[in-house]
Design an enzyme around this catalytic site. Structure first.
Site, mmCIF file in Angstrom:
data_model
loop_
_atom_site.group_PDB
_atom_site.id
_atom_site.type_symbol
_atom_site.label_atom_id
_atom_site.label_comp_id
_atom_site.label_asym_id
_atom_site.label_seq_id
_atom_site.Cartn_x
_atom_site.Cartn_y
_atom_site.Cartn_z
ATOM 1 N N CYS A 80 -3.816 10.395 -1.672
ATOM 2 C CA CYS A 80 -4.455 9.223 -2.280
ATOM 3 C C CYS A 80 -5.534 8.649 -1.364
ATOM 4 O O CYS A 80 -5.539 8.876 -0.157
ATOM 5 C CB CYS A 80 -3.371 8.175 -2.557
ATOM 6 S SG CYS A 80 -3.959 6.686 -3.409
ATOM 7 N N ASP A 119 -5.753 5.633 -0.554
ATOM 8 C CA ASP A 119 -5.194 4.453 0.103
ATOM 9 C C ASP A 119 -5.404 4.492 1.621
ATOM 10 O O ASP A 119 -5.026 5.452 2.288
ATOM 11 C CB ASP A 119 -3.699 4.357 -0.206
ATOM 12 C CG ASP A 119 -3.139 2.970 0.039
ATOM 13 O OD1 ASP A 119 -3.258 2.479 1.181
ATOM 14 O OD2 ASP A 119 -2.580 2.371 -0.897
ATOM 15 N N ARG A 172 -3.906 3.008 3.853
ATOM 16 C CA ARG A 172 -2.666 2.901 4.632
ATOM 17 C C ARG A 172 -2.009 4.255 4.858
ATOM 18 O O ARG A 172 -0.929 4.331 5.456
ATOM 19 C CB ARG A 172 -1.679 1.974 3.908
ATOM 20 C CG ARG A 172 -2.187 0.550 3.711
ATOM 21 C CD ARG A 172 -1.299 -0.210 2.763
ATOM 22 N NE ARG A 172 -1.335 0.366 1.414
ATOM 23 C CZ ARG A 172 -0.593 -0.059 0.384
ATOM 24 N NH1 ARG A 172 0.252 -1.061 0.577
ATOM 25 N NH2 ARG A 172 -0.688 0.515 -0.801
ATOM 26 N N HIS A 205 2.361 8.589 -2.005
ATOM 27 C CA HIS A 205 2.818 7.620 -1.001
ATOM 28 C C HIS A 205 3.505 6.445 -1.673
ATOM 29 O O HIS A 205 3.282 6.149 -2.848
ATOM 30 C CB HIS A 205 1.651 7.125 -0.135
ATOM 31 C CG HIS A 205 0.662 6.277 -0.874
ATOM 32 N ND1 HIS A 205 0.785 4.905 -0.960
ATOM 33 C CD2 HIS A 205 -0.459 6.597 -1.555
ATOM 34 C CE1 HIS A 205 -0.242 4.427 -1.665
ATOM 35 N NE2 HIS A 205 -1.004 5.426 -2.043
ATOM 36 N N CYS A 214 2.210 2.871 -4.172
ATOM 37 C CA CYS A 214 0.869 3.298 -4.588
ATOM 38 C C CYS A 214 0.315 2.384 -5.677
ATOM 39 O O CYS A 214 0.918 2.217 -6.738
ATOM 40 C CB CYS A 214 0.927 4.736 -5.109
ATOM 41 S SG CYS A 214 -0.647 5.387 -5.723
#
Length: 249
Positions: A80, A82, A84, A136, A139
């Site tokens: 993803c 993302d 993080r 993850h 999400c």
């Protein structure tokens, strides 16, 4: 399974003492105020970058140069967008070891030209041995797709449709998680990672490569836990035609 496990060492840590003071100083100053202009922001990034590259070249003068004309990653990792999810760091990958592709909610649509161009390049040119689809926890894309009412949030509304369809097709298997938003989202995160890996495994590009290269590339699914920094392997060495259903954990 063993080959994949080597990519996910049980202990991944960088000793604080090994980080040069110049890098620690740059990290401490890289975050600025909300009102910073572009020049200030980029200046801090440049300061960190110079310190970071110096640490590596001081230890090995060829650390970067050795990759100039050679690109032979062991694996392709699809995850993803993302911020993080520091996926390369989380599996201990060095420069040149992992060919990475990101999109919202790590969706692998065979009609996505960008995605499939990257997959074809990884499989047919780079000859990667492994493809890992890694979702993850928590999400945002999956959480949006799990909403009972579809909101019009622009492009993401249409992009997330495959996950909504996946939820619909697995409504019975997901029933035990209904009523607990966190558990439901987590179940869908895992289901989605496994389904997207299966999509790739059954794609003409990967199927053709496996016919000519034996069982390569191996295709795996996993989930990164934001709260712990650990990766959970869902399925290693997935097989063509494998049925994907929610799994109680």
């Amino acid at each position: 399974m063993r080959a994949f496990a080597l990519l996910l060492p049980a202990v991944l840590a960088m000793a604080h003492a090994d980080i040069a003071p110049s890098v620690r100083s740059a990290v401490a100053s890289i975050r600025g105020g909300a009102g910073d202009d572009g020049d200030e922001f980029l200046s801090r990034i440049s300061t960190f970058n110079r310190a970071w590259s110096s640490v590596h070249t001081e230890r090995d003068a060829t650390y970067f140069a050795q990759h100039t004309d050679v690109h032979r990653p062991t694996a392709m990792l699809i995850t993803c967008c993302d911020a993080r999810v520091p996926i390369a760091q989380s599996i201990g990958a060095a420069v040149g070891e992992v060919f990475t592709y990101r999109n919202v909610a790590n969706i692998c649509q065979l009609t996505d030209l960008s995605m499939m161009a990257a997959v074809q390049y990884a499989v047919e040119v780079l000859l990667v041995d492994h493809i890992i689809v890694c979702g993850h926890s928590n999400c945002g894309g999956v959480k949006e797709a799990c909403r009972a009412t579809v909101r019009d949030v622009g492009h993401p509304t249409y992009w997330l449709e495959p996950i909504r369809e996946l939820i619909g097709k697995n409504s019975d298997g997901l029933k035990p998680y209904r009523g607990n938003d966190g558990a439901f989202t987590s179940a869908v995160v895992e289901l989605n990672a496994r389904q997207q890996a299966a999509n790739l495994l059954n794609s003409p590009i990967v199927a053709r490569a496996r016919e000519t290269r034996g069982s390569f590339p191996h295709v795996h699914s996993a989930v990164y836990d934001i709260s712990s920094g650990q990766i959970k392997v869902l399925e290693a060495d997935m097989q063509p035609g494998q049925k994907i259903v929610p799994v109680r954990t």
